[in-house]
Design an enzyme around this catalytic site. Structure first.
Site, short mmCIF file in Angstrom:
data_model
loop_
_atom_site.label_atom_id
_atom_site.label_comp_id
_atom_site.label_asym_id
_atom_site.label_seq_id
_atom_site.Cartn_x
_atom_site.Cartn_y
_atom_site.Cartn_z
N TYR A 143 0.82 -1.21 0.00
CA TYR A 143 0.00 0.00 0.00
C TYR A 143 0.86 1.26 0.00
O TYR A 143 0.40 2.32 -0.46
CB TYR A 143 -0.93 0.04 1.23
CG TYR A 143 -2.25 -0.66 1.03
CD1 TYR A 143 -2.30 -2.02 0.78
CD2 TYR A 143 -3.44 0.04 1.11
CE1 TYR A 143 -3.52 -2.67 0.61
CE2 TYR A 143 -4.66 -0.59 0.94
CZ TYR A 143 -4.70 -1.95 0.69
OH TYR A 143 -5.89 -2.58 0.52
N LYS A 194 3.07 -15.19 2.20
CA LYS A 194 3.41 -16.05 1.05
C LYS A 194 4.92 -16.19 1.03
O LYS A 194 5.61 -15.79 0.07
CB LYS A 194 2.90 -15.42 -0.25
CG LYS A 194 1.42 -15.68 -0.52
CD LYS A 194 1.11 -17.10 -1.01
CE LYS A 194 1.52 -17.28 -2.47
NZ LYS A 194 1.22 -18.68 -2.92
N ASP A 227 -2.85 -18.13 0.36
CA ASP A 227 -3.84 -18.80 -0.50
C ASP A 227 -4.52 -19.93 0.26
O ASP A 227 -5.74 -20.10 0.20
CB ASP A 227 -3.20 -19.30 -1.81
CG ASP A 227 -1.95 -20.14 -1.60
OD1 ASP A 227 -1.42 -20.16 -0.47
OD2 ASP A 227 -1.51 -20.79 -2.57
N ASP A 251 -6.46 -7.17 3.77
CA ASP A 251 -7.58 -6.54 3.08
C ASP A 251 -8.49 -7.61 2.48
O ASP A 251 -9.71 -7.61 2.65
CB ASP A 251 -7.04 -5.61 1.99
CG ASP A 251 -8.14 -4.85 1.27
OD1 ASP A 251 -9.07 -4.38 1.95
OD2 ASP A 251 -8.07 -4.74 0.04
N ASP A 255 -12.34 -9.23 3.97
CA ASP A 255 -13.59 -9.22 3.19
C ASP A 255 -14.18 -10.63 3.14
O ASP A 255 -15.39 -10.83 3.24
CB ASP A 255 -13.35 -8.74 1.75
CG ASP A 255 -13.60 -7.24 1.58
OD1 ASP A 255 -13.37 -6.50 2.57
OD2 ASP A 255 -14.00 -6.82 0.49
C1 IPM Z 1 -10.54 -1.31 3.51
C2 IPM Z 1 -10.73 -0.67 2.17
C3 IPM Z 1 -9.55 0.24 1.88
C4 IPM Z 1 -8.32 -0.61 1.80
C5 IPM Z 1 -9.70 1.12 0.64
C6 IPM Z 1 -10.97 1.95 0.67
C7 IPM Z 1 -8.50 2.00 0.43
O1 IPM Z 1 -10.92 -1.63 1.19
O2 IPM Z 1 -10.44 -0.58 4.52
O3 IPM Z 1 -10.50 -2.54 3.58
O4 IPM Z 1 -8.01 -1.20 0.76
O5 IPM Z 1 -7.63 -0.71 2.82
MN MN Z 2 -10.97 -3.69 1.94
#
Ligand code: IPM
Ligand code: MN
Length: 371
Positions: A143, A194, A227, A251, A255
């Site tokens: 990042y 990884k 993975d 990240d 999710d």
């Molecule tokens: C998160 C989001 C952010 C990230 C974006 C909005 C920059 O997806 O907080 O998970 O990738 O960290």
């Molecule tokens: Mn995210």
């Protein structure tokens, strides 16, 4: 009346303002019903700041974020600002907050409420009772690594570059948070990288092992390739207690973990910096979900992730454990009654709006304190 501390609210874009409004109501409730006051300011971040000031975060708002006890952020971004360069996009405002506040540890709990077991796309027996904590490194890795950019090569082709970098201290400080958390939970940490293809991943593993040996040998430590972890999260998620991983894998895996719980509209997060001499940490709380521009302004978004993010703030920044539990308990009780926003709607349940969901949660808090 006691003043618990100062808060900066950054509602941002899309559904941000409408879910943040519900947190304001919880803040008012705490003042009225519990005598707990906050000094509350509000500011702009993301697309709304671009529209007002030409930048996703002004220096003035950045300074205020550094000065308060906790920042609450709802969501940033939307199609309107998609064509902008990386440093001008709404997301750049959020990344600047994380970087300048040095919020290196992002805590993303994935817990399944009993009432929502059937809302997950996974089988009930796979997710029932799930309680995972993902600790995502937040201020390093790909990042922020340099060099980065898009250039044109002599042959006319274009090249995109990003760099994954981790130094020892960055790995140690986030792993330390994971080990400390594990001691208060299931005492198990799974470190994810990884290391089979990336030097930065190999270093991650070696440094986590070194820290574990030196200071946390009482905690069970395992390792998994990213993975494989992504697969195990959907195959048998209950094998995990605390997962610690880098910025990018964190990240993605968070999710994925969010969907185990039924909806990303349920998941809060806390981003913490280093403790100062008094033990206080800089902190920003935000839901894991984004700005959901497709449903913005319609009062149908799920406010629970934002409200639970505020519960995390009560717990981590203000040491208001009782009030944090009260809010969490109210959410759980309301879900049990069958009240659902669209994202967690199921046959036989009662569909409600953003504001009605919050109304019901507040009324439940009334009941809980009266009991
Ligand atoms: C998160 C989001 C952010 C990230 C974006 C909005 C920059 O997806 O907080 O998970 O990738 O960290
Ligand atoms: Mn995210």
């Amino acid at each position: 009346m006691s003043v618990a501390g100062s808060l900066l609210l950054l509602p941002g874009d899309g559904i941000g303002p409408e879910v943040m409004r519900q947190v304001r109501r919880v803040i008012e409730w705490l003042g009225k019903r519990r005598g707990i006051e906050f000094k509350v300011e509000e500011g702009l971040v993301g697309g709304c700041s671009i529209d007002a000031h030409g930048v996703p975060l002004t220096d003035e708002t950045m300074a205020r974020a550094l000065a308060v006890d906790a920042v609450l952020l709802a969501a940033v971004g939307g199609p309107k600002w998609d064509a902008l360069g990386f440093d001008k996009r709404p997301e750049a405002g959020l990344l600047r907050l994380r970087k300048e506040m040095e919020l290196f540890a992002n805590l993303r709990p994935a817990t399944v409420f009993d009432a929502l077991v059937d809302a997950s796309t996974l089988k009930p027996e796979v997710v029932r009772g799930l309680d995972i904590m993902i600790v995502r490194e937040l201020t390093g890795g790909v990042y922020f690594g340099e060099p980065r950019g898009i250039s044109t090569l002599p042959n006319g082709e274009r090249r995109g570059i990003n760099t994954q970098i981790y130094d020892t201290h960055e790995i140690h400080r986030v792993a330390r948070i994971a080990f400390e958390l594990a001691r208060k939970r299931g005492n198990t940490v799974c470190s994810v990288e990884k290391g089979n293809v990336m030097e930065s991943g190999l270093l991650w593993r070696q440094e986590v092992i070194a820290l574990h040996k030196a200071e946390y040998a009482d905690v069970t430590l395992t390792h998994m390739l990213a993975d494989a972890c992504s697969m195990q999260l959907v195959r048998n998620p209950k094998q995990f207690d605390v997962i610690v991983t880098d910025n990018l894998f964190g990240d993605m895996l968070s999710d994925e973990a969010a969907m185990l719980t039924g909806s990303i509209g349920m998941l809060p997060s806390a981003s913490l910096g280093a403790a100062d001499a008094q033990g206080k940490r800089k902190a920003l709380y935000e839901p894991v979900h984004g700005s959901a521009p497709d449903i913005a302004g319609r009062d149908i978004a799920n406010p629970i992730a934002m409200m639970l993010s505020f519960a995390m703030a009560l717990r981590w920044s203000f040491d208001l454990q009782t009030e944090a539990e009260l809010l969490e308990q109210a959410v759980e009780n309301v879900l049990k009654t069958g009240m659902r926003t669209g994202d967690i709607m199921q046959p036989g349940m009662a569909k409600c709006s953003t504001s009605v969901m919050a109304d019901t949660i507040l009324r439940e808090m009334d009941k809980l304190v009266a009991a």
